[in-house]
Enzyme design. Structure first.
Site, short mmCIF file in Angstrom:
data_model
loop_
_atom_site.label_atom_id
_atom_site.label_comp_id
_atom_site.label_asym_id
_atom_site.label_seq_id
_atom_site.Cartn_x
_atom_site.Cartn_y
_atom_site.Cartn_z
N CYS A 1 0.84 -1.20 0.00
CA CYS A 1 0.00 0.00 0.00
C CYS A 1 0.88 1.25 0.00
O CYS A 1 0.57 2.24 -0.67
CB CYS A 1 -0.94 0.00 1.20
SG CYS A 1 -2.40 -1.06 1.00
N ASP B 1 10.12 -6.20 -9.24
CA ASP B 1 10.48 -6.81 -7.95
C ASP B 1 11.88 -6.35 -7.55
O ASP B 1 12.80 -6.29 -8.39
CB ASP B 1 10.43 -8.34 -8.06
CG ASP B 1 10.41 -9.01 -6.69
OD1 ASP B 1 9.38 -9.60 -6.33
OD2 ASP B 1 11.44 -8.93 -5.97
N HIS C 1 -6.26 -2.47 -0.93
CA HIS C 1 -5.64 -3.50 -0.09
C HIS C 1 -6.54 -4.73 0.03
O HIS C 1 -7.68 -4.65 0.47
CB HIS C 1 -5.35 -2.96 1.31
CG HIS C 1 -4.69 -3.99 2.19
ND1 HIS C 1 -3.35 -4.24 2.15
CD2 HIS C 1 -5.22 -4.87 3.08
CE1 HIS C 1 -3.05 -5.22 2.99
NE2 HIS C 1 -4.17 -5.62 3.58
N HIS D 1 -0.51 -10.18 -4.55
CA HIS D 1 0.39 -9.79 -5.64
C HIS D 1 0.60 -10.97 -6.57
O HIS D 1 0.77 -12.10 -6.13
CB HIS D 1 1.73 -9.25 -5.12
CG HIS D 1 2.38 -10.09 -4.07
ND1 HIS D 1 1.97 -10.10 -2.76
CD2 HIS D 1 3.42 -10.95 -4.14
CE1 HIS D 1 2.72 -10.93 -2.06
NE2 HIS D 1 3.62 -11.46 -2.88
N HIS E 1 3.10 -12.51 -9.24
CA HIS E 1 4.45 -12.48 -9.77
C HIS E 1 4.39 -12.81 -11.27
O HIS E 1 3.81 -13.82 -11.65
CB HIS E 1 5.32 -13.57 -9.12
CG HIS E 1 5.63 -13.38 -7.68
ND1 HIS E 1 6.80 -12.82 -7.23
CD2 HIS E 1 4.91 -13.68 -6.56
CE1 HIS E 1 6.80 -12.80 -5.90
NE2 HIS E 1 5.67 -13.32 -5.47
P1 5GP Z 1 6.06 -13.11 -1.82
O1 5GP Z 1 7.28 -13.71 -1.18
O2 5GP Z 1 5.14 -12.48 -0.80
O3 5GP Z 1 5.32 -13.99 -2.77
O4 5GP Z 1 6.60 -11.93 -2.74
C1 5GP Z 1 6.96 -10.69 -2.23
C2 5GP Z 1 7.90 -10.07 -3.23
O5 5GP Z 1 8.03 -8.70 -2.92
C3 5GP Z 1 9.31 -10.67 -3.20
O6 5GP Z 1 9.62 -11.21 -4.48
C4 5GP Z 1 10.20 -9.49 -2.83
O7 5GP Z 1 11.43 -9.50 -3.52
C5 5GP Z 1 9.34 -8.30 -3.20
N1 5GP Z 1 9.59 -7.12 -2.38
C6 5GP Z 1 9.70 -7.08 -1.03
N2 5GP Z 1 9.90 -5.82 -0.63
C7 5GP Z 1 9.92 -5.05 -1.75
C8 5GP Z 1 10.10 -3.64 -1.97
O8 5GP Z 1 10.28 -2.84 -1.05
N3 5GP Z 1 10.06 -3.23 -3.26
C9 5GP Z 1 9.86 -4.09 -4.31
N4 5GP Z 1 9.86 -3.55 -5.55
N5 5GP Z 1 9.68 -5.40 -4.14
C10 5GP Z 1 9.72 -5.88 -2.87
ZN ZN Z 2 -1.81 -3.26 1.21
#
Ligand code: 5GP
Ligand code: ZN
Length: 113
Positions: A6, A29, A45, A99, A101
């Site tokens: 957010c 990412d 959100h 999110h 990917h």
């Molecule tokens: P999850 O592990 O929840 O499926 O994916 C979260 C993703 O967010 C990870 O791939 C991580 O690299 C990315 N991520 C975490 N913090 C940040 C941030 O501050 N900025 C960006 N651009 N990506 C982030």
């Molecule tokens: Zn959020």
């Protein structure tokens, strides 16, 4: 505002934008796992896939269709790409804001780890 994504959507934390509209924000990412690694998030959100309502069906379609458009725009429509929603701990969801990917640009193994 506690939610990391957010805060990114609001511009309080910098990110590298790929696409933005009323419903969806897409950004790079910070720790890319493929040559193209884009995160697509609903601007509103929603914590996990478990929290989606029937009214969100259009939003989910918009996320997936936008991921396809971004993959195609990067030249990976035909070669292929992966689009993944992780949900909760066992799947490795580390940010509690839905999110998608988008991963492209290398051969991706299956099954995932
Ligand atoms: P999850 O592990 O929840 O499926 O994916 C979260 C993703 O967010 C990870 O791939 C991580 O690299 C990315 N991520 C975490 N913090 C940040 C941030 O501050 N900025 C960006 N651009 N990506 C982030
Ligand atoms: Zn959020």
């Amino acid at each position: 505002m506690a939610c990391l994504f957010c805060r990114i959507i609001a511009g309080e934390i910098p990110s590298t934008p790929v696409h933005r509209d009323d419903q969806v924000y897409a950004f790079r990412d910070i720790n890319p796992q493929a040559p193209v690694h884009v995160l697509l998030v609903p601007c509103r959100h929603i914590a996990t896939l478990n929290d989606l309502a029937p009214e969100d069906d259009g939003l989910v379609g918009a996320l997936l269709r936008r991921a396809a458009a971004i993959a195609k725009a990067h030249g990976y429509g035909e070669r292929g790409y992966r689009s993944v929603f992780n949900c909760n701990a066992d799947a490795g969801q580390s940010v509690a804001h839905v999110h998608l990917h988008l991963l492209a640009g290398r051969r991706l193994s299956w099954p995932p780890g």
